[in-house]
Design a protein around this motif. Structure first.
Motif, PDB file in Angstrom:
ATOM      1  N   ALA A 129       0.779  -1.124   0.009  1.00 21.42           N
ATOM      2  CA  ALA A 129       0.128   0.039   0.043  1.00 21.42           C
ATOM      3  C   ALA A 129       0.933   1.093   0.087  1.00 21.42           C
ATOM      4  CB  ALA A 129      -0.823   0.001   1.292  1.00 21.42           C
ATOM      5  N   LYS A 169      -2.282   3.552   3.096  1.00 24.71           N
ATOM      6  CA  LYS A 169      -2.618   2.528   3.851  1.00 24.71           C
ATOM      7  C   LYS A 169      -4.063   2.327   4.321  1.00 24.71           C
ATOM      8  CE  LYS A 169       1.829   1.890   4.193  1.00 24.71           C
ATOM      9  NZ  LYS A 169       2.613   0.945   3.310  1.00 24.71           N
ATOM     10  N   TYR A 170      -4.356   1.079   4.245  1.00 26.28           N
ATOM     11  CA  TYR A 170      -5.731   0.679   4.909  1.00 26.28           C
ATOM     12  C   TYR A 170      -5.337   0.356   6.443  1.00 26.28           C
ATOM     13  CZ  TYR A 170      -8.454  -3.500   6.533  1.00 26.28           C
ATOM     14  OH  TYR A 170      -9.091  -4.635   7.194  1.00 26.28           O
ATOM     15  N   LYS A 207     -10.906  -0.274  10.983  1.00 23.43           N
ATOM     16  CA  LYS A 207     -11.996  -1.022  10.096  1.00 23.43           C
ATOM     17  C   LYS A 207     -13.401   0.072  10.806  1.00 23.43           C
ATOM     18  CE  LYS A 207      -9.878  -5.314  10.297  1.00 23.43           C
ATOM     19  NZ  LYS A 207     -10.062  -6.677  10.282  1.00 23.43           N
ATOM     20  N   ASN A 266     -14.533  -6.841   7.330  1.00 21.37           N
ATOM     21  CA  ASN A 266     -13.390  -5.918   6.997  1.00 21.37           C
ATOM     22  C   ASN A 266     -13.668  -4.735   6.144  1.00 21.37           C
ATOM     23  OD1 ASN A 266     -11.861  -7.933   8.317  1.00 21.37           O
ATOM     24  ND2 ASN A 266     -11.507  -9.264   6.387  1.00 21.37           N
ATOM     25  N   ARG A 271      -7.966 -19.708   9.623  1.00 21.27           N
ATOM     26  CA  ARG A 271      -8.486 -18.594   8.998  1.00 21.27           C
ATOM     27  C   ARG A 271      -9.021 -19.053   7.519  1.00 21.27           C
ATOM     28  NH1 ARG A 271      -5.316 -13.338   8.967  1.00 21.27           N
ATOM     29  NH2 ARG A 271      -6.733 -12.492   7.524  1.00 21.27           N
ATOM     30  N   SER A 296      -1.415 -12.948   3.755  1.00 20.97           N
ATOM     31  CA  SER A 296      -2.966 -12.817   3.513  1.00 20.97           C
ATOM     32  C   SER A 296      -3.233 -12.408   2.478  1.00 20.97           C
ATOM     33  CB  SER A 296      -3.266 -12.513   5.040  1.00 20.97           C
ATOM     34  OG  SER A 296      -3.214 -11.109   5.135  1.00 20.97           O
ATOM     35  N   SER A 355      -9.555 -11.270   4.065  1.00 21.62           N
ATOM     36  CA  SER A 355      -8.399 -10.168   4.605  1.00 21.62           C
ATOM     37  C   SER A 355      -8.620  -8.990   4.005  1.00 21.62           C
ATOM     38  CB  SER A 355      -7.171 -10.782   4.554  1.00 21.62           C
ATOM     39  OG  SER A 355      -6.394 -10.067   5.103  1.00 21.62           O
ATOM     40  N   GLY A 356      -8.634  -7.717   4.557  1.00 18.32           N
ATOM     41  CA  GLY A 356      -9.018  -6.762   3.984  1.00 18.32           C
ATOM     42  C   GLY A 356      -8.161  -6.277   2.718  1.00 18.32           C
ATOM     43  N   SER A 357      -6.683  -6.272   3.062  1.00 20.83           N
ATOM     44  CA  SER A 357      -5.778  -5.958   1.876  1.00 20.83           C
ATOM     45  C   SER A 357      -5.892  -7.233   0.683  1.00 20.83           C
ATOM     46  CB  SER A 357      -4.439  -6.005   2.329  1.00 20.83           C
ATOM     47  OG  SER A 357      -4.193  -7.150   3.116  1.00 20.83           O
ATOM     48  N   ARG A 403      -7.528  -5.957  -2.597  1.00 18.23           N
ATOM     49  CA  ARG A 403      -6.574  -5.289  -3.626  1.00 18.23           C
ATOM     50  C   ARG A 403      -5.836  -6.360  -4.421  1.00 18.23           C
ATOM     51  NH1 ARG A 403      -4.573  -1.527   1.110  1.00 18.23           N
ATOM     52  NH2 ARG A 403      -3.060  -3.125   1.090  1.00 18.23           N
ATOM     53  N   SER A 435      -1.380  -7.225  12.818  1.00 21.34           N
ATOM     54  CA  SER A 435      -1.698  -6.020  12.296  1.00 21.34           C
ATOM     55  C   SER A 435      -3.456  -5.954  12.577  1.00 21.34           C
ATOM     56  CB  SER A 435      -1.682  -5.822  10.729  1.00 21.34           C
ATOM     57  OG  SER A 435      -2.335  -6.843  10.098  1.00 21.34           O
ATOM     58  N   ARG A 436      -4.334  -6.932  12.664  1.00 24.66           N
ATOM     59  CA  ARG A 436      -5.601  -7.113  13.161  1.00 24.66           C
ATOM     60  C   ARG A 436      -5.826  -6.318  14.420  1.00 24.66           C
ATOM     61  NH1 ARG A 436      -9.440 -11.801  11.001  1.00 24.66           N
ATOM     62  NH2 ARG A 436      -8.942 -10.938   8.860  1.00 24.66           N
ATOM     63  N   MET A 494      -4.633  -2.520  14.333  1.00 30.01           N
ATOM     64  CA  MET A 494      -5.518  -1.310  14.129  1.00 30.01           C
ATOM     65  C   MET A 494      -6.802  -1.255  14.821  1.00 30.01           C
ATOM     66  SD  MET A 494      -6.975  -2.452  10.253  1.00 30.01           S
ATOM     67  CE  MET A 494      -5.877  -3.592   9.422  1.00 30.01           C
ATOM     68  N   ASP A 524       5.240  -1.000   6.607  1.00 28.71           N
ATOM     69  CA  ASP A 524       3.666  -1.467   6.897  1.00 28.71           C
ATOM     70  C   ASP A 524       3.715  -1.975   8.413  1.00 28.71           C
ATOM     71  OD1 ASP A 524       2.220  -1.346   4.326  1.00 28.71           O
ATOM     72  OD2 ASP A 524       3.891  -2.371   3.571  1.00 28.71           O
ATOM     73  N   ALA A 525       2.865  -3.076   8.682  1.00 29.42           N
ATOM     74  CA  ALA A 525       3.052  -3.350  10.162  1.00 29.42           C
ATOM     75  C   ALA A 525       3.891  -4.357  10.413  1.00 29.42           C
ATOM     76  CB  ALA A 525       1.384  -4.136  10.324  1.00 29.42           C
TER      77      ALA A 525
HETATM   78  C1  2P0 Z   1      -2.300  -2.116   4.152  1.00 20.41           C
HETATM   79  N1  2P0 Z   1      -1.786  -3.358   6.189  1.00 20.41           N
HETATM   80  O1  2P0 Z   1      -2.680  -1.307   3.676  1.00 20.41           O
HETATM   81  C2  2P0 Z   1      -2.223  -2.105   5.822  1.00 20.41           C
HETATM   82  C3  2P0 Z   1      -1.032  -1.326   5.849  1.00 20.41           C
HETATM   83  C4  2P0 Z   1      -0.830  -3.317   7.265  1.00 20.41           C
HETATM   84  C5  2P0 Z   1      -0.319  -1.922   7.202  1.00 20.41           C
HETATM   85  O2  2P0 Z   1      -3.720  -4.220   5.305  1.00 20.41           O
HETATM   86  O3  2P0 Z   1      -7.823  -7.771   9.564  1.00 20.41           O
HETATM   87  O4  2P0 Z   1      -4.039  -8.214   6.853  1.00 20.41           O
HETATM   88  O5  2P0 Z   1      -7.180  -9.360   7.376  1.00 20.41           O
HETATM   89  O6  2P0 Z   1      -8.274  -6.851   7.263  1.00 20.41           O
HETATM   90  O7  2P0 Z   1      -5.509  -6.655   5.423  1.00 20.41           O
HETATM   91  C6  2P0 Z   1      -2.727  -5.396   7.009  1.00 20.41           C
HETATM   92  O8  2P0 Z   1      -4.087  -5.718   7.249  1.00 20.41           O
HETATM   93  O9  2P0 Z   1      -5.946  -6.973   7.742  1.00 20.41           O
HETATM   94  C7  2P0 Z   1      -3.041  -4.224   6.173  1.00 20.41           C
HETATM   95  P1  2P0 Z   1      -7.404  -7.818   7.841  1.00 20.41           P
HETATM   96  P2  2P0 Z   1      -4.936  -7.056   6.719  1.00 20.41           P
HETATM   97  O10 2P0 Z   1      -1.546  -3.081   3.386  1.00 20.41           O
END
Ligand code: 2P0
Length: 325
Positions: A31, A34-35, A38, A44, A88, A118, A150-152, A155, A203-204, A207, A294-295
């Motif tokens: 990213a 960043k995401y 939530k 997510n 998961r 993930s 997983s949110g990311s 993408r 990271s879950r 955040m 990132d995280a």
């Molecule tokens: C991202 N991250 O935008 C941000 C930046 C980490 C830091 O997306 O809970 O594993 O599965 O939706 O997607 C890591 O979070 O979290 C992440 P869930 P995810 O890349």
């Protein structure tokens, strides 16, 4: 709306195998905006939109098939069904079918790379299920389903520059990613793998803690708004100075919200800070190089092909990737 209902809404509730085996592949993404945070943890659904770039060659290729019992293999090794990763995966598969499934993933993501495996994992799994169950989903449908894993991952359904629109709806049907048209053949990403120690917090959880306890987080949507606009303009003009500035400021802004959470979340190691100083020193010497994080403690460099050798001499251990081949 729960996850199961959201999944049914997208697939129409059908889950009969149309093939012996379904297959799908996806790359990891980094990213640039960043995401982080939530508005709905079950689905997510993010607080803000985000923008990423895919890293071809690093990702997952996954096969799924009906089986006598659930089984999950990564690079040929069976995963313990009690392990978090397997749990998961099967929680996700249970959104679609109660029947046992065998999942075989070949992953080229180095485990210690601090790249969200993930994201490519759930995007590849979603594509494999779409193939096996013959859903014939559009990119939008795949992105919505992958997000439930997983949110990311929403993408990672696409390559290149990708924007994940936060959406507003309670059921998340307007929260999906879309590819940007732009390509940037000279763009380079450099991976600095600084530590393979286990992260202090996932990271879950991190955040969630940030959203609940950080006052700075209240400024985060404004940061994202500015960076998303700046990044999209930078991409359309292939302006590295602008891209780098917004990516770096966005990453530092995200980490600022974590540092100001309680208990504080600090992913940085001494090696991370040293690398950041290295990037800034290189930039001051006239080399346009920027970073994102990132995280985790690893640092990712952003630059163009013309400066590969300068980046390599400053960071001999860097792994350079050309996102557009
Ligand atoms: C991202 N991250 O935008 C941000 C930046 C980490 C830091 O997306 O809970 O594993 O599965 O939706 O997607 C890591 O979070 O979290 C992440 P869930 P995810 O890349």
């Amino acid at each position: 709306m729960n996850k199961h209902e959201a999944a049914q809404l997208v697939t129409g509730g059908t889950s009969n195998w149309v093939k012996e085996e379904g297959e799908g592949g996806a790359s990891v993404n980094i990213a640039l905006c960043k995401y982080w945070g939530k508005r709905n943890e079950e689905l997510n659904l993010p607080v803000t939109s985000s923008l990423s770039i895919g890293l071809p060659g690093l990702g997952a290729q996954t096969k799924v098939r009906p089986a006598a019992r659930d089984a999950f293999f990564v690079n040929g090794t069976p995963m313990d069904s009690a392990a978090k990763a397997a749990a998961r995966v099967f929680d996700f598969i249970r959104l679609f079918t109660r029947e046992p499934v065998e999942v075989k993933t070949e992953s080229t993501v180095p485990l210690a790379a601090g790249l969200a495996s993930s994201a490519s994992g759930f995007a590849a799994l979603t594509k494999a299920l779409n193939d096996g169950f013959g859903w014939n989903l559009s990119g939008r449908g795949l992105s919505i389903l992958a997000r439930l894993g997983s949110g990311s991952a929403s993408r990672s359904v696409f390559d290149g520059f990708v924007r994940w629109q936060a959406g507003e709806r309670e059921d998340g049907m307007d929260s999906f990613a879309e590819p940007l048209e732009a390509v940037w053949p000279d763009l380079r990403m450099g991976l600095l793998l600084l530590s393979d120690k286990a992260k202090p917090i996932g990271s879950r959880e991190a955040m969630k803690r940030t959203v609940e306890t950080s006052l700075l987080y209240r400024q985060w949507p404004a940061r994202v708004k500015e960076d998303l606009a700046g990044l999209q303009e930078a991409v359309s003009r292939r302006d590295l100075t602008q891209l780098g500035r917004h990516a770096e400021q966005n990453a530092l802004g995200m980490h600022a919200t974590m540092l100001e959470s309680w208990p504080p979340v600090m992913y940085w190691l001494p090696e991370s800070v040293q690398a950041i100083h290295g990037v800034h020193a290189l930039r001051e010497s006239g080399v346009p190089v920027y970073f994102t994080m990132d995280a985790g403690p690893n640092v990712k460099l952003i630059f163009t092909a013309a400066h590969e050798s300068a980046v390599r001499s400053a960071f001999p251990e860097v792994r350079i990737i050309a996102p557009f081949g």
